[in-house]
Write an enzyme that holds these catalytic residues in place. Structure first.
Site, mmCIF file in Angstrom:
data_model
loop_
_atom_site.group_PDB
_atom_site.id
_atom_site.type_symbol
_atom_site.label_atom_id
_atom_site.label_comp_id
_atom_site.label_asym_id
_atom_site.label_seq_id
_atom_site.Cartn_x
_atom_site.Cartn_y
_atom_site.Cartn_z
ATOM 1 N N ILE A 156 25.979 5.113 31.566
ATOM 2 C CA ILE A 156 26.092 4.894 30.117
ATOM 3 C C ILE A 156 27.242 3.935 29.818
ATOM 4 O O ILE A 156 27.099 3.019 28.998
ATOM 5 C CB ILE A 156 26.254 6.236 29.369
ATOM 6 C CG1 ILE A 156 25.028 7.121 29.635
ATOM 7 C CG2 ILE A 156 26.427 6.004 27.866
ATOM 8 C CD1 ILE A 156 25.127 8.552 29.088
ATOM 9 N N SER A 231 30.863 11.300 24.638
ATOM 10 C CA SER A 231 30.780 12.043 25.911
ATOM 11 C C SER A 231 30.794 13.541 25.640
ATOM 12 O O SER A 231 29.742 14.147 25.414
ATOM 13 C CB SER A 231 31.895 11.608 26.862
ATOM 14 O OG SER A 231 33.172 11.924 26.328
ATOM 15 N N ARG A 232 31.978 14.137 25.597
ATOM 16 C CA ARG A 232 32.102 15.554 25.256
ATOM 17 C C ARG A 232 33.387 15.747 24.456
ATOM 18 O O ARG A 232 34.421 15.119 24.752
ATOM 19 C CB ARG A 232 32.164 16.417 26.522
ATOM 20 C CG ARG A 232 30.834 16.594 27.247
ATOM 21 C CD ARG A 232 29.826 17.385 26.421
ATOM 22 N NE ARG A 232 28.586 17.675 27.124
ATOM 23 C CZ ARG A 232 27.468 16.964 27.037
ATOM 24 N NH1 ARG A 232 27.431 15.878 26.274
ATOM 25 N NH2 ARG A 232 26.384 17.329 27.685
ATOM 26 N N GLU A 261 31.384 22.645 18.966
ATOM 27 C CA GLU A 261 30.171 22.353 18.185
ATOM 28 C C GLU A 261 29.397 23.639 17.879
ATOM 29 O O GLU A 261 29.363 24.527 18.728
ATOM 30 C CB GLU A 261 29.281 21.387 18.970
ATOM 31 C CG GLU A 261 29.949 20.049 19.165
ATOM 32 C CD GLU A 261 29.185 19.144 20.132
ATOM 33 O OE1 GLU A 261 28.086 19.522 20.585
ATOM 34 O OE2 GLU A 261 29.711 18.070 20.439
ATOM 35 N N HIS A 279 26.208 15.174 17.527
ATOM 36 C CA HIS A 279 25.776 15.189 18.942
ATOM 37 C C HIS A 279 24.316 14.732 19.088
ATOM 38 O O HIS A 279 23.448 15.490 19.518
ATOM 39 C CB HIS A 279 25.977 16.585 19.554
ATOM 40 C CG HIS A 279 26.022 16.552 21.056
ATOM 41 N ND1 HIS A 279 26.785 17.410 21.814
ATOM 42 C CD2 HIS A 279 25.397 15.750 21.956
ATOM 43 C CE1 HIS A 279 26.616 17.162 23.102
ATOM 44 N NE2 HIS A 279 25.780 16.141 23.208
HETATM 45 C C1 DGY Z 1 23.455 15.196 27.406
HETATM 46 O O1 DGY Z 1 22.353 14.861 27.847
HETATM 47 O O2 DGY Z 1 24.308 15.717 28.107
HETATM 48 C C2 DGY Z 1 23.727 14.897 25.988
HETATM 49 O O3 DGY Z 1 24.931 15.319 25.554
HETATM 50 C C3 DGY Z 1 22.608 15.307 25.098
HETATM 51 O O4 DGY Z 1 21.727 14.289 25.185
#
Ligand code: DGY
Length: 314
Positions: A156, A231-232, A261, A279
């Protein structure tokens, strides 16, 4: 007797007929099944279908003694206790690749929206507040020709680099590995933060990346920078970020992920210079359907005695 598959919730695209022909499917409703129900109805299941929203740990698997495959919808696997799965001999699969473009698109959308104050302008017009539009009205930050620092340079991160190159951006990246990516310069995280006009986060959530963007690191970002996170949430200290947005140290942020979340801190919700999405990095019809297909393909592989296509390796 057909083997049992338990799905914690429904996936986009539905269940392929090849799966229902070979297995008895339980669960799989729009709302996620609570643990008691998973345990009651999944006790015979050899395969468990989950999403990136569902915690998978010893406590869950203790009630599912026959599970040998956890097929997870999504690329991130921080919701799965991987060492516990390895100890139990449970294979975990995920859905990489297919969501790369959609997530990179959203990162660029957030970057552009934050830099150009798109949501502020939208809110202003809807509130009937657009009257005077002088030369200094709602000025944003230029994107073209600026430096983008990408933290985590896997699939990504590199897809974001390709898009940003189209905007004439200079690309820096911080990653444990040299990606050998033409036109992008690898650097250490602190140098990247100090020199980047835009910082986009693309690392997985692990013990090493939790709180990576700590208060200390945020304070060392280039003044006036824009932070993007698809990302997170736990990678970023949200309180410190809210402070930096409030005092103008950072120009703006574009955030798709949050620490707790679906709760988003009040201070971020009130920050005019934060663009927030719930998200939805992979949230396109095409990508989410393809992710569902990948999950069912892993299930089918297991049902027909073939090895997993995308096992998660710890
Ligand atoms: C993932 O795939 O980990 C995303 O956060 C949701 O698409």
């Amino acid at each position: 007797m057909k083997p049992t598959v338990f799905a914690v919730r429904a996936l986009p695209g539905g269940v392929p007929a090849e799966v229902t022909a070979r297995a008895e499917l339980r669960g799989g409703e729009a709302k996620p099944a609570p643990r008691e129900r998973i345990h009651a109805e999944g006790v015979e299941a050899g395969i468990l279908v989950v999403t990136y929203l569902d915690r998978v740990d010893d406590a869950l698997l203790d009630g599912l003694p026959n599970v040998r495959l956890v097929a997870s919808y999504g690329v991130g696997v921080n919701h799965v206790d991987l060492p516990a799965m390895a100890r139990r001999g449970v294979v975990v699969t995920n859905t990489p690749d297919v969501l790369t473009d959609a997530t990179a698109d959203l990162a660029m959308a957030l970057l552009l929206a934050a830099a150009r104050r798109v949501c502020e302008g939208d809110r202003l017009i809807r509130a009937g507040g657009w009257r005077d539009a002088g030369p200094e009205f709602l000025l944003g930050r230029e994107v073209s020709g600026k430096t983008l620092g990408i933290v985590g340079f896997g699939r990504i991160g590199q897809a974001v680099a390709r898009r940003a190159s189209g905007f004439g951006m200079r690309i820096l990246y911080a990653s444990p590995r040299d990606a050998g990516y033409p036109g992008a310069t690898r650097t250490d995280l602190d140098a990247l933060l100090a020199t980047s006009d835009f910082v986009s986060l693309h690392c997985p959530l692990t013990d090493a990346t939790r709180d990576l963007l700590s208060r200390e690191r945020i304070s060392r970002m280039k003044p006036g920078a824009v932070l993007v996170n698809t990302s997170r949430g736990p990678v970023v200290d949200e309180e410190a970020l809210a402070d930096a947005l409030a005092d103008g140290r950072l120009f703006a942020a574009g955030l798709d992920v949050f620490r707790d979340e679906p709760r988003v801190p009040e201070r971020l919700r009130r920050a005019e210079n934060a663009v927030l999405t719930p998200h939805v990095g992979s949230g396109t019809v095409e990508t989410r359907t393809a992710m569902g297909r990948m999950v069912w393909d892993e299930v089918l592989r297991r049902l027909t005695g073939r090895p997993p296509a995308f096992p998660v390796v710890i």
